[in-house]
Design a protein around this motif. Sequence first.
Motif, mmCIF file in Angstrom:
data_model
loop_
_atom_site.group_PDB
_atom_site.id
_atom_site.type_symbol
_atom_site.label_atom_id
_atom_site.label_comp_id
_atom_site.label_asym_id
_atom_site.label_seq_id
_atom_site.Cartn_x
_atom_site.Cartn_y
_atom_site.Cartn_z
ATOM 1 N N UNK A 330 0.822 -1.208 0.000
ATOM 2 C CA UNK A 330 0.000 0.000 0.000
ATOM 3 C C UNK A 330 0.855 1.257 0.000
ATOM 4 N N UNK A 331 1.999 1.199 0.671
ATOM 5 C CA UNK A 331 2.901 2.349 0.669
ATOM 6 C C UNK A 331 3.448 2.632 -0.725
ATOM 7 N N UNK A 332 3.565 1.592 -1.564
ATOM 8 C CA UNK A 332 4.066 1.766 -2.934
ATOM 9 C C UNK A 332 2.967 2.188 -3.912
ATOM 10 N N UNK A 384 -3.757 -9.752 -9.295
ATOM 11 C CA UNK A 384 -3.664 -9.703 -7.843
ATOM 12 C C UNK A 384 -4.973 -9.198 -7.229
ATOM 13 N N UNK A 385 -5.546 -8.135 -7.820
ATOM 14 C CA UNK A 385 -6.798 -7.592 -7.296
ATOM 15 C C UNK A 385 -7.945 -8.587 -7.478
ATOM 16 N N UNK A 434 -13.860 -1.025 2.182
ATOM 17 C CA UNK A 434 -12.644 -0.813 1.405
ATOM 18 C C UNK A 434 -11.598 -0.008 2.177
ATOM 19 N N UNK A 435 -11.929 0.403 3.412
ATOM 20 C CA UNK A 435 -10.958 1.123 4.236
ATOM 21 C C UNK A 435 -10.047 0.147 4.953
ATOM 22 N N UNK A 452 -7.113 -6.395 2.380
ATOM 23 C CA UNK A 452 -7.318 -6.962 1.052
ATOM 24 C C UNK A 452 -8.101 -6.041 0.130
ATOM 25 N N UNK A 453 -9.282 -5.597 0.589
ATOM 26 C CA UNK A 453 -10.093 -4.727 -0.252
ATOM 27 C C UNK A 453 -9.455 -3.353 -0.412
ATOM 28 N N UNK A 454 -8.698 -2.917 0.573
ATOM 29 C CA UNK A 454 -7.969 -1.656 0.438
ATOM 30 C C UNK A 454 -6.944 -1.744 -0.693
ATOM 31 N N UNK A 455 -6.295 -2.907 -0.789
ATOM 32 C CA UNK A 455 -5.329 -3.123 -1.866
ATOM 33 C C UNK A 455 -6.035 -3.138 -3.224
#
Length: 510
Positions: A330-332, A384-385, A434-435, A452-455
């Motif tokens: 997530x940082x990337x 991936x998603x 999604x948060x 997972x959903x955030x990604x």
Amino acid sequence: MVRRLRAPGFRVPGRLAGPGRGASSVAGRILGSMLLLSLLTLLVAGGTSYGILRSQASARIDDALSRTVSEFRVLSASSVDPATGAPFVRAEDLVYVAMQRTLPAANEGMMALGPADVRWVAPESVSLRPEADRQLLDGLLSEAVPERVVLRTLSTGTTTYRLAVVPVQLADDAAAMRYVVVFDLSAELGALGRTHLVFMAAGLAALALSAVLGWMLVARLLAPLREMRRTAEAISEHDLGQRLEVRGNDDLADLSTTFNHMLDRLGNALRSQRQLLDDVGHELRTPITIVQGHLELQDATDPHDVEQTRAIALDELDRMGLLVDDLVMLAKADRSDFVAPVPVELDVLIDDVLDKARGLGDRRWIVERRAHGTAELDPRRIEQAMLQLCQNAVKFSAAGSTVALGCGLHAGTVRLWVRDEGIGVLPEDRAAIFDRFARGSNGRRAEGSGLGLTIVRAIAGAHGGTAGVESRPGAGSTFFIDLPLRGFGPAPDETDHTGNEEAHEPDPDH
């Protein structure tokens, strides 16, 4: 009336030649640059106009001398003395009549020279008296009588002259005369120079006034920058609520709007960072507490208890590793190289996701709709998603139920979806799931890192798209990813699944 003047001892003149924060503040620098350009423009314009007017003045003097010479030639060609009605006999009489008929302009004079003296001078009403300039007379009388009319410029200690010398010689008169018409060139150009100085003085005064008014105007125009500086100085990590007041519709107004948007983004980033730190601290504290508690309570002499504690610790450490890996990804997500779009065949992509998803659980896996064509996207991230959505469908559905994958096109958008027959999502939870580390209304969350959903949403956003969910509680959910249709190849074609299994259509509102 032309006066006769005797000057014994003078010699005949020669031939004439041809015509020849504070000062360092932004406002100070802007105003200084503008004033410097204005001054340069004033100097260039003034110098150019002075040069043009000076050239025109010289041309005007030469033109006046040429007209006087032409008029004298007309008189000489008639060769009739108006006093006697007979042709001119003496050159002196011809010059006398010519001088009587000439009305000198300002700064213009005339005289008639004999072989060695001055014969005639202009009336007393004429202001320019060339005969009074001894240096001029010496220069003219020391030269021989020219053979033709010449124009020349001659400088003395008194002034600079522009003059025409006309030789006068009649056939029956042995005495040669010279008709001299003189302009005070310095006086003519001096008047022009004074006019130019007045122009320059007025220009400098206007420039000074422009400097005062310009300083006030620039200070007013740059007021948003000063307000921006004060706002920036007042902002801290604990106070990001200040905003600039947007005035007008110019570049500074756009800058103020951009600055406010930047503050909004910084505020969102700081809030997200605080929330992430709080959530990560809470999520990591739980497995650490579990591992620590089991290690403290284990019976080191009981091999069964040691083995059980070891299994629990490894499981929690695996969950911590998964959490760290998801946070790193997530940082990337905000980096420009997070996705690398390439042309991808959509039907091949869906088939690849289906092949990989079969190992996630005992479900009835199908493709209910596919689109044939090529789109620009990152296949690795999209897979991936999609696999994350498939894994999510397995978590919340029963064994043997159907999980359907699909790909469709609508209004310039590529939609990829995963439909399950699980427990569904409550309406009040659809946006929050999604948060990061989101929990349902029941306060519980399925196993995993909670990201997972955030990604999924981050991958969709990196492609310029969105992620969402349509669901009916107790009847299943359809999670979808909408991506902008860029670089699509041949005309797209959508077909339903053609196997023996029944094809399922997604919600028409999709």
